[in-house]
Every structure is written in structure tokens, then in C-alpha cells.
Design an enzyme around this catalytic site. Structure first.
Site, short mmCIF file in Angstrom:
data_model
loop_
_atom_site.label_atom_id
_atom_site.label_comp_id
_atom_site.label_asym_id
_atom_site.label_seq_id
_atom_site.Cartn_x
_atom_site.Cartn_y
_atom_site.Cartn_z
N ARG A 166 0.83 -1.21 0.00
CA ARG A 166 0.00 0.00 0.00
C ARG A 166 0.86 1.26 0.00
O ARG A 166 1.88 1.32 0.71
CB ARG A 166 -0.95 0.00 1.22
CG ARG A 166 -1.95 -1.11 1.11
CD ARG A 166 -3.06 -1.09 2.13
NE ARG A 166 -3.73 -2.39 2.10
CZ ARG A 166 -4.66 -2.74 1.21
NH1 ARG A 166 -5.06 -1.86 0.31
NH2 ARG A 166 -5.19 -3.95 1.21
N HIS A 225 7.30 1.23 -11.04
CA HIS A 225 6.16 0.75 -10.27
C HIS A 225 4.86 1.18 -10.91
O HIS A 225 4.76 2.26 -11.49
CB HIS A 225 6.23 1.26 -8.81
CG HIS A 225 6.41 2.74 -8.70
ND1 HIS A 225 7.63 3.35 -8.84
CD2 HIS A 225 5.53 3.74 -8.48
CE1 HIS A 225 7.49 4.66 -8.71
NE2 HIS A 225 6.21 4.92 -8.50
P1 5GP Z 1 5.96 8.09 -8.09
O1 5GP Z 1 5.77 9.53 -7.71
O2 5GP Z 1 7.43 7.75 -8.22
O3 5GP Z 1 5.17 7.65 -9.30
O4 5GP Z 1 5.36 7.24 -6.90
C1 5GP Z 1 6.05 7.01 -5.71
C2 5GP Z 1 5.02 6.64 -4.68
O5 5GP Z 1 5.68 6.00 -3.62
C3 5GP Z 1 4.27 7.83 -4.08
O6 5GP Z 1 2.87 7.69 -4.31
C4 5GP Z 1 4.64 7.78 -2.59
O7 5GP Z 1 3.56 8.13 -1.75
C5 5GP Z 1 5.08 6.35 -2.41
N1 5GP Z 1 6.07 6.14 -1.38
C6 5GP Z 1 7.20 6.88 -1.18
N2 5GP Z 1 7.91 6.39 -0.15
C7 5GP Z 1 7.23 5.32 0.32
C8 5GP Z 1 7.46 4.41 1.40
O8 5GP Z 1 8.45 4.47 2.13
N3 5GP Z 1 6.53 3.44 1.60
C9 5GP Z 1 5.40 3.34 0.81
N4 5GP Z 1 4.56 2.35 1.10
N5 5GP Z 1 5.15 4.18 -0.21
C10 5GP Z 1 6.05 5.16 -0.45
#
Ligand code: 5GP
Ligand code: ZN
Length: 114
Positions: free
Chosen positions: A29, A100
Site C-alpha cells: 500500500r 512501479h
Molecule cells: P511516483 O511519484 O514515483 O510515481 O510514486 C512514488 C510513490 O511511492 C508515491 O505515491 C509515494 O507516496 C510512495 N512512497 C514513497 N515512499 C514510500 C514508502 O516508504 N513506503 C510506501 N509504502 N510508499 C512510499
């Protein structure tokens, strides 16, 4: 080479709310959910972004999507609808450079972004 934050979640060095795990992918999550259901699905192997995908990754990337479909059903959001997003590059909002898939659902969404 230093491990990225998602590699540390995969190995358990950083805790997360785990949803699914197999030999190829891990799902947990999102720590800062943007929808009632917000799950991240990623390969256990580190890949920076879509920009560095190679032909050998095609089965793995397909597996991210079938895993997302299965999790959507498990979470009860398959019928209501959900969104799958893979941000690529800082300009698109990618903040963690370990590829991701965001699975977002559980509430009506606006188009194109919600
Ligand atoms: P991006 O912005 O790279 O597409 O998505 C990264 C996502 O990772 C964000 O939605 C952010 O909330 C999530 N995220 C960042 N650090 C962590 C963490 O330590 N644990 C979890 N579960 N999610 C994280
Ligand atoms: Zn990584």
C-alpha cells in the site's frame, strides 16, 4: 551500489503494508494514498524507469498488469473501475526511480487525471 527505497521494502529492510508477493513482483500500500485503494506493484528486480526497459523485461511488465488485475478483484474494485499509472521521469511525477505501477480505485475519478 546503494539500494533504492523500494529495493529496501522488497527485502524487508523498510516495513510496508504488504499486499502480494511472488518470485517476480511485490505489491504494497502507498504510504500517502491518493485514493481509497492505492497499491504499488513493482518488479523485485531494480529497473529505474520505462526509459531503460529491454525486450527481456516484457514478460515481467506483463506480469505487473495481471497482478494488478488480480489485486483489483481481491480489493473489490474491479467492477467499479480503477486506474493503472506508471509515471516515467521527473516531469511526469516519478519520484522513486524503481519502476512501479500505481493501482488506484475505490472512488469515482475524473478524466484525464483524478
Ligand atoms: P511516483 O511519484 O514515483 O510515481 O510514486 C512514488 C510513490 O511511492 C508515491 O505515491 C509515494 O507516496 C510512495 N512512497 C514513497 N515512499 C514510500 C514508502 O516508504 N513506503 C510506501 N509504502 N510508499 C512510499
Ligand atoms: Zn530499487
Amino acid at each position: 551500489m546503494t539500494k533504492c527505497i523500494f529495493c529496501k521494502i522488497i527485502t524487508g529492510e523498510i516495513p510496508s503494508a504488504n499486499v502480494y508477493r511472488d518470485e517476480q513482483v511485490t505489491a504494497f500500500r502507498d504510504i500517502n494514498p491518493a485514493a481509497p485503494t492505492h497499491i504499488l506493484i513493482l518488479p523485485n528486480k531494480h529497473i529505474d524507469s520505462v526509459n531503460v526497459l529491454i525486450d527481456d523485461d516484457e514478460q515481467l511488465i506483463g506480469h505487473l498488469f495481471t497482478t494488478a488485475k488480480n489485486i483489483a478483484a481481491q480489493e473489490g474494485i474491479a467492477e467499479g473501475g480503477y486506474r493503472l499509472i506508471m509515471n516515467t521521469g521527473a516531469g511526469a511525477g516519478q519520484t522513486i526511480f524503481h519502476i512501479h505501477l500505481h493501482l488506484l480505485g475505490g472512488a469515482p475519478m475524473k478524466h484525464p487525471m483524478g
